[in-house]
Design an enzyme around this catalytic site. Structure first.
Site, PDB file in Angstrom:
ATOM      1  N   ASN A  43      -5.060 -16.995  17.081  1.00  0.00           N
ATOM      2  CA  ASN A  43      -5.296 -18.171  16.236  1.00  0.00           C
ATOM      3  C   ASN A  43      -5.211 -19.447  17.070  1.00  0.00           C
ATOM      4  O   ASN A  43      -4.446 -19.533  18.041  1.00  0.00           O
ATOM      5  CB  ASN A  43      -4.374 -18.201  15.010  1.00  0.00           C
ATOM      6  CG  ASN A  43      -2.904 -18.061  15.305  1.00  0.00           C
ATOM      7  OD1 ASN A  43      -2.511 -17.465  16.305  1.00  0.00           O
ATOM      8  ND2 ASN A  43      -2.073 -18.602  14.444  1.00  0.00           N
ATOM      9  N   GLU A  45      -4.876 -23.381  16.220  1.00  0.00           N
ATOM     10  CA  GLU A  45      -4.670 -24.390  15.168  1.00  0.00           C
ATOM     11  C   GLU A  45      -5.139 -25.763  15.627  1.00  0.00           C
ATOM     12  O   GLU A  45      -5.558 -25.960  16.782  1.00  0.00           O
ATOM     13  CB  GLU A  45      -3.194 -24.380  14.761  1.00  0.00           C
ATOM     14  CG  GLU A  45      -2.806 -23.035  14.159  1.00  0.00           C
ATOM     15  CD  GLU A  45      -1.389 -22.988  13.610  1.00  0.00           C
ATOM     16  OE1 GLU A  45      -0.573 -23.888  13.904  1.00  0.00           O
ATOM     17  OE2 GLU A  45      -1.100 -22.016  12.886  1.00  0.00           O
ATOM     18  N   GLU A  56      -8.861 -13.499  13.961  1.00  0.00           N
ATOM     19  CA  GLU A  56     -10.007 -12.607  13.732  1.00  0.00           C
ATOM     20  C   GLU A  56     -11.321 -13.339  13.983  1.00  0.00           C
ATOM     21  O   GLU A  56     -12.296 -12.768  14.487  1.00  0.00           O
ATOM     22  CB  GLU A  56      -9.993 -12.074  12.295  1.00  0.00           C
ATOM     23  CG  GLU A  56      -8.780 -11.226  11.954  1.00  0.00           C
ATOM     24  CD  GLU A  56      -7.615 -12.042  11.390  1.00  0.00           C
ATOM     25  OE1 GLU A  56      -7.422 -13.198  11.805  1.00  0.00           O
ATOM     26  OE2 GLU A  56      -6.905 -11.496  10.534  1.00  0.00           O
ATOM     27  N   CYS A  87      -6.618 -12.522   6.402  1.00  0.00           N
ATOM     28  CA  CYS A  87      -6.766 -13.406   5.236  1.00  0.00           C
ATOM     29  C   CYS A  87      -8.100 -13.108   4.550  1.00  0.00           C
ATOM     30  O   CYS A  87      -8.973 -12.423   5.102  1.00  0.00           O
ATOM     31  CB  CYS A  87      -6.676 -14.872   5.660  1.00  0.00           C
ATOM     32  SG  CYS A  87      -8.184 -15.518   6.411  1.00  0.00           S
ATOM     33  N   CYS A  90     -11.248 -14.013   6.487  1.00  0.00           N
ATOM     34  CA  CYS A  90     -11.510 -13.126   7.624  1.00  0.00           C
ATOM     35  C   CYS A  90     -11.990 -11.754   7.155  1.00  0.00           C
ATOM     36  O   CYS A  90     -12.791 -11.115   7.838  1.00  0.00           O
ATOM     37  CB  CYS A  90     -10.276 -13.018   8.504  1.00  0.00           C
ATOM     38  SG  CYS A  90     -10.033 -14.515   9.475  1.00  0.00           S
TER      39      CYS A  90
HETATM   40  N1  THU Z   1      -3.803 -16.449  10.591  1.00  0.00           N
HETATM   41  C1  THU Z   1      -4.640 -15.680  11.345  1.00  0.00           C
HETATM   42  O1  THU Z   1      -4.908 -15.981  12.505  1.00  0.00           O
HETATM   43  N2  THU Z   1      -5.170 -14.571  10.766  1.00  0.00           N
HETATM   44  C2  THU Z   1      -4.913 -14.153   9.505  1.00  0.00           C
HETATM   45  O2  THU Z   1      -5.548 -13.242   9.035  1.00  0.00           O
HETATM   46  C3  THU Z   1      -3.839 -14.793   8.752  1.00  0.00           C
HETATM   47  C4  THU Z   1      -3.474 -16.156   9.218  1.00  0.00           C
HETATM   48  C5  THU Z   1      -3.240 -17.651  11.194  1.00  0.00           C
HETATM   49  C6  THU Z   1      -3.831 -18.933  10.662  1.00  0.00           C
HETATM   50  C7  THU Z   1      -2.746 -19.919  10.985  1.00  0.00           C
HETATM   51  O3  THU Z   1      -2.939 -20.392  12.316  1.00  0.00           O
HETATM   52  C8  THU Z   1      -1.468 -19.103  10.934  1.00  0.00           C
HETATM   53  O4  THU Z   1      -1.869 -17.746  10.966  1.00  0.00           O
HETATM   54  C9  THU Z   1      -0.638 -19.359   9.684  1.00  0.00           C
HETATM   55  O5  THU Z   1      -1.407 -19.201   8.548  1.00  0.00           O
END
Ligand code: THU
Length: 132
Positions: A43, A45, A56, A87, A90
């Site tokens: 991830n 941010e 993902e 999520c 994704c």
């Molecule tokens: N996050 C992901 O990278 N993948 C997921 O399927 C769930 C959430 C990340 C997004 C954000 O940077 C952090 O987790 C908290 O939500």
């Protein structure tokens, strides 16, 4: 035969690169393509919070850029009491390149904690076929 350990390990290694200064919630993902190649992501941010990228989505970009056309297996790795499942957004991104039957492995830095099919995570989904 799917090497689940290799896929989870790739997701764990990718998680180490996570840029998550806001949530402090690091996630790693790995996608296998139709050639058996593994594409990983973490991830990423952003100070403008909604602009952040899920692990993902980053892995999917790598798969497409490498010429991958289908996703045949997924691994997602995160830490915490709850399973770190993909999520909703994704799930849909994965679905574009995958069939309902593919495995989605969910793990932490130590072990695999669960295994779903994509169809279990995103039932009765909308996809490219609807647009034909
Ligand atoms: N996050 C992901 O990278 N993948 C997921 O399927 C769930 C959430 C990340 C997004 C954000 O940077 C952090 O987790 C908290 O939500």
């Amino acid at each position: 035969m799917l090497d689940t350990d290799a896929l989870l390990e790739a997701a764990r290694a990718a998680r180490g690169y996570a840029y998550a200064p806001y949530s402090r919630f690091a996630v790693g993902a790995a996608l296998m393509d139709e050639q058996g190649r593994i594409h990983a992501g973490c991830n990423v941010e952003n100070a403008a919070y909604p602009q952040g990228l899920c692990a993902e989505a980053v892995a999917l970009g790598h798969l497409v850029l490498a010429g991958g056309q289908r996703i045949t297996a997924v691994a997602v790795v995160g830490e915490g009491a709850e399973l770190v499942t993909p999520c909703g957004g994704c799930r849909q991104k994965i679905r574009e390149f995958a069939s309902d039957e593919i495995p989605v492995l969910v793990g932490d830095m130590q072990s695999q904690r669960a295994r779903f099919t994509l169809g279990e995570l995103l039932p009765a989904s909308f996809g490219p076929g609807h647009l034909k």
